[in-house]
Design a protein around this motif. Structure first.
Motif, PDB file in Angstrom:
ATOM      1  N   ILE A   1      -2.374  -3.700  -1.419  1.00  0.00           N
ATOM      2  CA  ILE A   1      -1.731  -3.527  -0.107  1.00  0.00           C
ATOM      3  C   ILE A   1      -2.407  -2.333   0.580  1.00  0.00           C
ATOM      4  O   ILE A   1      -1.852  -1.229   0.649  1.00  0.00           O
ATOM      5  CB  ILE A   1      -0.208  -3.335  -0.283  1.00  0.00           C
TER       6      ILE A   1
ATOM      7  N   GLY B   1       3.332   4.173  -6.787  1.00  0.00           N
ATOM      8  CA  GLY B   1       3.387   2.901  -6.041  1.00  0.00           C
ATOM      9  C   GLY B   1       2.389   1.909  -6.599  1.00  0.00           C
ATOM     10  O   GLY B   1       1.208   1.935  -6.276  1.00  0.00           O
TER      11      GLY B   1
ATOM     12  N   SER C   1      -4.249  -1.601  -6.356  1.00  0.00           N
ATOM     13  CA  SER C   1      -4.866  -0.267  -6.251  1.00  0.00           C
ATOM     14  C   SER C   1      -5.157   0.309  -7.642  1.00  0.00           C
ATOM     15  O   SER C   1      -6.140   1.032  -7.820  1.00  0.00           O
ATOM     16  CB  SER C   1      -4.010   0.679  -5.415  1.00  0.00           C
TER      17      SER C   1
ATOM     18  N   ASP D   1       5.920   3.414 -10.878  1.00  0.00           N
ATOM     19  CA  ASP D   1       6.643   2.614  -9.881  1.00  0.00           C
ATOM     20  C   ASP D   1       8.095   2.499 -10.332  1.00  0.00           C
ATOM     21  O   ASP D   1       8.376   2.326 -11.521  1.00  0.00           O
ATOM     22  CB  ASP D   1       6.023   1.213  -9.717  1.00  0.00           C
TER      23      ASP D   1
ATOM     24  N   SER E   1       9.186   8.233  -8.993  1.00  0.00           N
ATOM     25  CA  SER E   1       8.124   9.245  -9.078  1.00  0.00           C
ATOM     26  C   SER E   1       8.667  10.663  -8.907  1.00  0.00           C
ATOM     27  O   SER E   1       7.974  11.618  -9.221  1.00  0.00           O
ATOM     28  CB  SER E   1       7.063   8.967  -8.001  1.00  0.00           C
TER      29      SER E   1
ATOM     30  N   ASP F   1       1.590   6.581  -2.817  1.00  0.00           N
ATOM     31  CA  ASP F   1       1.773   5.362  -2.021  1.00  0.00           C
ATOM     32  C   ASP F   1       3.040   4.641  -2.481  1.00  0.00           C
ATOM     33  O   ASP F   1       3.009   3.472  -2.829  1.00  0.00           O
ATOM     34  CB  ASP F   1       0.533   4.457  -2.201  1.00  0.00           C
TER      35      ASP F   1
HETATM   36  C1  LIG Z   1       3.116   0.092  -0.723  1.00  0.00           C
HETATM   37  S1  LIG Z   1       3.590  -0.389  -2.314  1.00  0.00           S
HETATM   38  C2  LIG Z   1       2.241   0.208  -3.280  1.00  0.00           C
HETATM   39  C3  LIG Z   1       0.965  -0.501  -3.004  1.00  0.00           C
HETATM   40  C4  LIG Z   1      -0.147  -0.250  -3.978  1.00  0.00           C
HETATM   41  N1  LIG Z   1      -0.453   1.154  -4.112  1.00  0.00           N
HETATM   42  C5  LIG Z   1      -1.384  -0.984  -3.498  1.00  0.00           C
HETATM   43  O1  LIG Z   1      -2.252  -0.321  -2.894  1.00  0.00           O
HETATM   44  O2  LIG Z   1      -1.457  -2.183  -3.696  1.00  0.00           O
HETATM   45  C6  LIG Z   1       4.893   0.699  -2.653  1.00  0.00           C
HETATM   46  C7  LIG Z   1       5.483   0.651  -4.063  1.00  0.00           C
HETATM   47  O3  LIG Z   1       6.231   1.863  -4.245  1.00  0.00           O
HETATM   48  C8  LIG Z   1       7.291   1.582  -5.105  1.00  0.00           C
HETATM   49  N2  LIG Z   1       8.324   2.635  -4.955  1.00  0.00           N
HETATM   50  C9  LIG Z   1       9.296   2.731  -4.012  1.00  0.00           C
HETATM   51  N3  LIG Z   1      10.049   3.814  -4.245  1.00  0.00           N
HETATM   52  C10 LIG Z   1       9.545   4.423  -5.341  1.00  0.00           C
HETATM   53  C11 LIG Z   1       9.892   5.576  -6.083  1.00  0.00           C
HETATM   54  N4  LIG Z   1      10.955   6.335  -5.748  1.00  0.00           N
HETATM   55  N5  LIG Z   1       9.139   5.916  -7.156  1.00  0.00           N
HETATM   56  C12 LIG Z   1       8.091   5.155  -7.521  1.00  0.00           C
HETATM   57  N6  LIG Z   1       7.719   4.032  -6.872  1.00  0.00           N
HETATM   58  C13 LIG Z   1       8.446   3.671  -5.801  1.00  0.00           C
HETATM   59  C14 LIG Z   1       7.752   0.201  -4.701  1.00  0.00           C
HETATM   60  O4  LIG Z   1       8.462  -0.410  -5.779  1.00  0.00           O
HETATM   61  C15 LIG Z   1       6.425  -0.480  -4.357  1.00  0.00           C
HETATM   62  O5  LIG Z   1       5.938  -1.230  -5.440  1.00  0.00           O
END
Ligand SMILES: C[S@@+](CC[C@H](N)C(=O)[O-])C[C@H]1O[C@@H](n2cnc3c(N)ncnc32)[C@H](O)[C@@H]1O
Length: 271
Positions: A52, A77, A83, A119, A146, A170
């Motif tokens: 993404i 993320g 990624s 994540d 995180s 992310d």
């Molecule tokens: C934009 S996506 C990550 C995309 C990935 N880095 C890529 O480039 O394909 C955001 C992710 O952050 C995770 N997320 C949301 N809140 C979070 C938290 N508090 N701690 C860790 N991960 C979290 C979501 O579950 C989701 O999978």
């Protein structure tokens, strides 16, 4: 005149000019807004896994990983894992190139360079696909928030075994969350390496652009980055290696990309 130097000098001056090119910058910002509305960011794969990201930022990560040569990349993320796979494949490439240069045999099971992904919700189908990927032997994943103190201390413990660390944030893109992530993980960034904060572009979009998300203008990764940099100046903070921590926003990256989800988000540790 050395043709390689000429090429590089021309590139640097072109990129510097792009930073002042109001027409190109405004077209790029508009293109980002409209393409984001149409979900363009979900169009891509990295070695078979959905990533993404915008292609420009993928190229920027490739350039940064090649330049910094980290032995650990920490990413918050994971989503579909694209990624993580991108980072792992670049680390594999670094090991491969080092083996070619040194004449050593490359042993995939003995590789040092790794990616650590965090994540809050690693969906079973994503975990299975990441685990089944040929790059998975370089990837560790931790499920949890995180900003959970237990997770933060686990990550610090793991990072203490590595020399050159890069950080990519992310996950949840609210101001408070990203600020907490910066406080927790930016100090792990090695000198000369980067802490990359994605989705800072939210600040440059119209108010209410993300209808179903809590982040918005004034509440997003860019506002967190700016507050973090201000806090670092006000109350000096040491990096994990004990040295006072200083970051600079690397504007060259966004000036060259023009289209990026991370304006003011590529933070280079300079001290
Ligand atoms: C934009 S996506 C990550 C995309 C990935 N880095 C890529 O480039 O394909 C955001 C992710 O952050 C995770 N997320 C949301 N809140 C979070 C938290 N508090 N701690 C860790 N991960 C979290 C979501 O579950 C989701 O999978």
């Amino acid at each position: 005149m050395n043709p390689i130097k000429t090429f590089e000098d021309e590139k640097s001056s072109r990129i510097e000019n792009f930073g002042r090119d109001l027409l190109l910058r405004s077209i790029s910002r508009n293109w980002l807004e409209i393409s984001m509305e149409r979900q363009y960011v979900y169009n891509f794969n990295c070695l078979g896994r959905p990533i993404i990201q915008y292609p420009q930022d993928i190229v920027a990560m490739q350039e940064l990983i090649w330049t910094v040569k980290p032995d650990l990349i920490i990413e918050t993320g994971i989503a579909h894992g694209g990624s993580l796979i991108l980072s792992a494949s670049m680390l594999a490439m670094l090991d491969y190139c080092e083996a070619v240069e040194t004449g050593n045999t490359l042993d995939p099971s003995a590789t040092q360079r790794r990616v650590l992904g965090l994540d809050i919700d690693i969906r079973p189908h994503n975990r299975d696909a990441i685990t089944a990927h040929p790059m998975s032997h370089r990837i560790d994943m931790i499920q949890g928030s995180s900003v959970d103190p237990d997770i933060i201390s686990k990550v610090h413990e793991i990072a203490s075994g590595y020399k050159t660390v890069m950080v990519c944030l992310d996950s949840n893109h609210t101001h408070d969350h990203v600020l907490k992530e910066l406080e927790a993980y930016a100090p792990l960034t090695s000198k000369g390496s980067y802490c990359c904060v994605f989705d800072t572009f939210v600040e440059d979009m119209p108010i209410g652009f993300f209808k179903d998300r809590p982040w918005n203008v004034s509440n997003n990764p860019k506002t967190a980055v700016l507050e973090y940099l201000r806090l670092l100046k006000e109350r000096s903070c040491n990096a994990a290696d004990g040295v006072p921590l200083t970051f600079e926003i690397d504007k060259t990256i966004e000036n060259k990309l023009l289209i990026t989800v991370a304006p003011d988000g590529y933070l280079k540790r300079v001290g």
